[in-house]
Structure formats: C-alpha cells, structure tokens
Design a protein around this motif. Structure first.
Motif, PDB file in Angstrom:
ATOM      1  N   ASP A   1      36.738  53.446  29.919  1.00 63.63           N
ATOM      2  CA  ASP A   1      37.880  53.262  30.807  1.00 63.63           C
ATOM      3  C   ASP A   1      37.696  54.056  32.083  1.00 63.63           C
ATOM      4  OD1 ASP A   1      38.730  55.984  30.294  1.00 63.63           O
ATOM      5  OD2 ASP A   1      39.727  55.268  28.500  1.00 63.63           O
TER       6      ASP A   1
ATOM      7  N   MET B   1      50.185  46.225  32.128  1.00 65.46           N
ATOM      8  CA  MET B   1      48.835  46.064  31.618  1.00 65.46           C
ATOM      9  C   MET B   1      48.533  44.567  31.612  1.00 65.46           C
ATOM     10  SD  MET B   1      47.269  47.891  28.267  1.00 65.46           S
ATOM     11  CE  MET B   1      47.678  46.762  26.970  1.00 65.46           C
ATOM     12  N   VAL B   2      47.446  44.185  32.309  1.00 73.54           N
ATOM     13  CA  VAL B   2      47.093  42.775  32.466  1.00 73.54           C
ATOM     14  C   VAL B   2      45.725  42.542  31.828  1.00 73.54           C
ATOM     15  CG1 VAL B   2      46.648  40.936  34.133  1.00 73.54           C
ATOM     16  CG2 VAL B   2      48.359  42.701  34.645  1.00 73.54           C
ATOM     17  N   GLU B   3      45.650  41.607  30.890  1.00 75.68           N
ATOM     18  CA  GLU B   3      44.373  41.303  30.243  1.00 75.68           C
ATOM     19  C   GLU B   3      43.437  40.636  31.236  1.00 75.68           C
ATOM     20  OE1 GLU B   3      42.663  39.539  26.048  1.00 75.68           O
ATOM     21  OE2 GLU B   3      44.751  39.178  26.578  1.00 75.68           O
TER      22      GLU B   3
ATOM     23  N   THR C   1      37.247  43.097  24.849  1.00 74.10           N
ATOM     24  CA  THR C   1      38.577  42.969  25.443  1.00 74.10           C
ATOM     25  C   THR C   1      38.697  43.943  26.601  1.00 74.10           C
ATOM     26  OG1 THR C   1      39.494  44.557  23.872  1.00 74.10           O
ATOM     27  CG2 THR C   1      39.711  42.231  23.309  1.00 74.10           C
TER      28      THR C   1
ATOM     29  N   TRP D   1      41.528  50.712  34.486  1.00 71.51           N
ATOM     30  CA  TRP D   1      41.128  49.650  33.565  1.00 71.51           C
ATOM     31  C   TRP D   1      40.604  50.247  32.268  1.00 71.51           C
ATOM     32  CZ3 TRP D   1      36.074  50.074  32.178  1.00 71.51           C
ATOM     33  CH2 TRP D   1      35.213  50.711  33.070  1.00 71.51           C
TER      34      TRP D   1
ATOM     35  N   PHE E   1      41.518  45.301  29.954  1.00 74.28           N
ATOM     36  CA  PHE E   1      42.828  45.290  30.599  1.00 74.28           C
ATOM     37  C   PHE E   1      42.759  46.072  31.891  1.00 74.28           C
ATOM     38  CE2 PHE E   1      43.643  44.730  26.129  1.00 74.28           C
ATOM     39  CZ  PHE E   1      44.607  43.744  26.099  1.00 74.28           C
ATOM     40  N   ARG E   2      43.493  45.604  32.882  1.00 74.46           N
ATOM     41  CA  ARG E   2      43.715  46.366  34.118  1.00 74.46           C
ATOM     42  C   ARG E   2      45.113  46.951  34.031  1.00 74.46           C
ATOM     43  NH1 ARG E   2      40.114  46.422  38.138  1.00 74.46           N
ATOM     44  NH2 ARG E   2      38.546  44.770  38.165  1.00 74.46           N
ATOM     45  N   LEU E   3      45.247  48.180  34.448  1.00 76.54           N
ATOM     46  CA  LEU E   3      46.541  48.853  34.509  1.00 76.54           C
ATOM     47  C   LEU E   3      46.923  48.886  35.983  1.00 76.54           C
ATOM     48  CD1 LEU E   3      45.446  51.726  32.143  1.00 76.54           C
ATOM     49  CD2 LEU E   3      46.714  49.663  31.527  1.00 76.54           C
TER      50      LEU E   3
END
Length: 135
Positions: free
Chosen positions: A72, A10-12, A126, A82, A128-130
């Motif tokens: 999402d 998981m990348v912010e 906020t 995401w 995040f990309r998964l």
C-alpha cells in the motif's frame, strides 16, 4: 473554529490497475498463518512473468503453501492512497542460480535462515484507491 474531517471513500480498481500499482512499488508485507496466529513479515518484491517474487525475513519452513502479500501507499496527512492484495500458492526459490539473481536484484536482509525468496502464483489480485469523497 473547528473543521470537520473530509469524508473519504474506498474505490475498487481493475486487476490491471492493481498490478500496475504493485509493479510501481518495491516494499510490502507477506501475510500467513502460523500456529493459529497471523504473521506479517516485511518484503521486497518484483513482478516477473506473471508471478510475484518476494524476498522476506521469514524462515522458509514456516511459510505455508499459500500466502497473501499486501502492498500500500497511504498518505497520513490526507488519508488517501491505494492498497493492493495478492493471494495464491507459494513456492520457495531453491535453485542457487535463481536465488543468487534475486539476492542481487532485491535488496534485503542478511543471508541466512531468515532470508527467504518466494514465488507467489496469484490466484486473486484486489486493489482499492482511497480518495476524497465528492461533496
């Protein structure tokens, strides 16, 4: 022959990318507390003038002064996608002309006590990309 699952991470993402992802979607979930429980209601939304307008089947009297909206896009086959969360102060849209505009532009639920239009003033955004983890 067994295959092991591909590791994911998981990348912010930046606030501007999170808003871009949010603007590219139309469906999400309004999340708020009610009687010591967390309530989730589906919603349709649009981003206008730095505010999130949400149409949701929730009684306007049940929505508190602050809420969270979650959007999402997840791909079940890969586990990638995401997620974006927006939290802040909420106003119920009561002006009849403004409400009529959003009822026309945001497809939703039948008119009545459980067809509410809200304006969420973001305090936090906020995202995040998964993604698949690099080997």
């Amino acid at each position: 022959m067994s295959t092991s699952p591909v590791p994911l991470r998981m990348v912010e993402v930046s606030g501007s990318e999170a808003l871009w992802l949010l603007e590219g979607s139309a469906l999400g979930r309004l999340v708020y507390p009610q009687r010591e429980q967390t309530v989730l209601r589906p919603g349709r939304h649009t981003w206008e003038f730095g505010r999130l307008v949400v149409r949701t089947p929730a009684p306007s009297t049940a929505v508190p002064a602050a809420a969270t909206y979650h959007v999402d896009e997840l791909r079940a086959d890969t586990g990638t996608g995401w997620t974006v969360t927006v939290a802040g102060r909420v106003d119920v849209i009561i002006d009849p002309d403004e409400a009529a505009h959003y009822q026309r532009t945001l497809a939703g639920w039948s008119h009545g006590p459980h067809d509410t239009l809200l304006r969420l003033h973001p305090k936090t955004v906020t995202g995040f990309r998964l993604t698949r983890a690099e080997a």
